[in-house]
Design a protein around this motif. Sequence first.
Motif, mmCIF file in Angstrom:
data_model
loop_
_atom_site.group_PDB
_atom_site.id
_atom_site.type_symbol
_atom_site.label_atom_id
_atom_site.label_comp_id
_atom_site.label_asym_id
_atom_site.label_seq_id
_atom_site.Cartn_x
_atom_site.Cartn_y
_atom_site.Cartn_z
ATOM 1 N N LEU A 1 2.268 3.306 2.830
ATOM 2 C CA LEU A 1 1.137 3.380 3.761
ATOM 3 C C LEU A 1 1.180 2.220 4.753
ATOM 4 N N ARG B 1 -4.238 1.295 -2.066
ATOM 5 C CA ARG B 1 -4.630 1.188 -0.659
ATOM 6 C C ARG B 1 -5.689 0.101 -0.506
ATOM 7 N N ARG B 2 -5.326 -0.977 0.170
ATOM 8 C CA ARG B 2 -6.265 -2.060 0.504
ATOM 9 C C ARG B 2 -7.058 -2.542 -0.714
ATOM 10 N N ASP C 1 0.862 -1.188 0.000
ATOM 11 C CA ASP C 1 0.000 0.000 0.000
ATOM 12 C C ASP C 1 0.897 1.235 0.000
#
Length: 460
Positions: free
Chosen positions: A454, A410-411, A345
Amino acid sequence: KACPHGRVCDLLVAFAARHGVEIVPEFDFPGHARAAVAAYPELDCDGQARGADEAILCCGKPFTWEFMERIVAEAAAVFPSPYIHLGADEPFALHRWQNCPSCRERMREKGVDSLQALYHSFVLDLDAIAGRHGKTMIVWNDAFRPGVGPAPTKDIVIDAWRDFANANAFAEAGYTIVNSTTGPLYLTSYGLRGGLPLDAVLEWNATRFANPDPRLGDKAVNFGGLSVNATLLGGQACAWATEQGLVERRLYPRLLSIAGSLWSERGVSDRADFEARLHPAHEQLLHTLGIDADEAHPVQTLFDGKNTDQWSAVGEPEFSIENGELVMSSESSRGWLRSRGTYRDFILSFEQWSPGAGDATGVAFGCDPSLNSGPAPDGRLISAAQVPGFPGTGSLHPARTWNRYQLVVRRGILTLTVNDRLAWSVAVPGAHAGAIGLAAGGGIRFRAIQLRPLEQETSP
């Protein structure tokens, strides 16, 4: 009719209620109808699918009214809010009603003699549908043009987003208003891209409305005051679900400022006062919820204009460093550059200059960190091509100039912006950690390549 998603809708409503949130669904009639017309071509005056700004529901066909009635009925059965938002903004293809026999017949039935008056009658009939299902209708303020009849009834809530003169005319006439002024409450939009800075948000309260509407690049807002005759229901911060990978940075901390203004008797806060309340309590709460400002993640410089120490060569890539720029010089590359670190991420930012107008960025992610040969990265190559049908396709990255790219992973949600404008946002289940790859050729140049992990970097 029961919600086709059944238990999912029930869980959504229950979850919102548990957190003190009332969900108000919005369906946009008759414009913004590209998906509806694609699924049901008979909703179109000529029975065919249309582009994003050319789709509009035919106001004269009985099927249109059956379609809208069933949607409102279904939503009313699922969502307990007393309100339902039925849009009615931006009817870009209203001209199509002019030559449609069914629409002209409805014009005669309604006793109106202009397209704008016919449009007003359409929205008033939407209000009747909402009323039949026990709902108060909300529409955007450009659904009605002040001074043109038939006028909206006072039970309709006006959601004012643009055009101060229009919004204030309704305020002066005593309508119930939701203040959704684009400046500064549009936290994301195609026109304003990333929205306005925090200082502009701190200057806003529910009585203030942008005058004129802000333009791209503005850092401040000129406000006009809405008439005291209005019943101000509140304010509305706007962000679009298409920007999923960017939503946290778009919302926070500006959303906290908007909420504070609406809940505070003072209404307007200065930066020092806001930051005193933001730090550390709210920032810690956001962190606990998994929401951090970009600045909370240390930046890694992958190319500083001096050397390629953060990269390893795979194969025999042809590149040079000129005037602080990384130049990928070969038309048919025999190799590529791979970052020494691997990431899952992250936020990757870079500037690119291309001699041509192609959509290829020359950047890939999720590359195998152990690969020692191959003409191109084995990871996911990133294209800047927009989703077909979106406005602005091909205009995001003009050739022979520097363009700013930002990829957020992100995810499992991937989002690409070019020059701060959304190109696309997609879900990629099962995305895995990997290296960043550079494989562009033909004179494409890079500079200012930076990455914010992240999560902790997965390899040195």
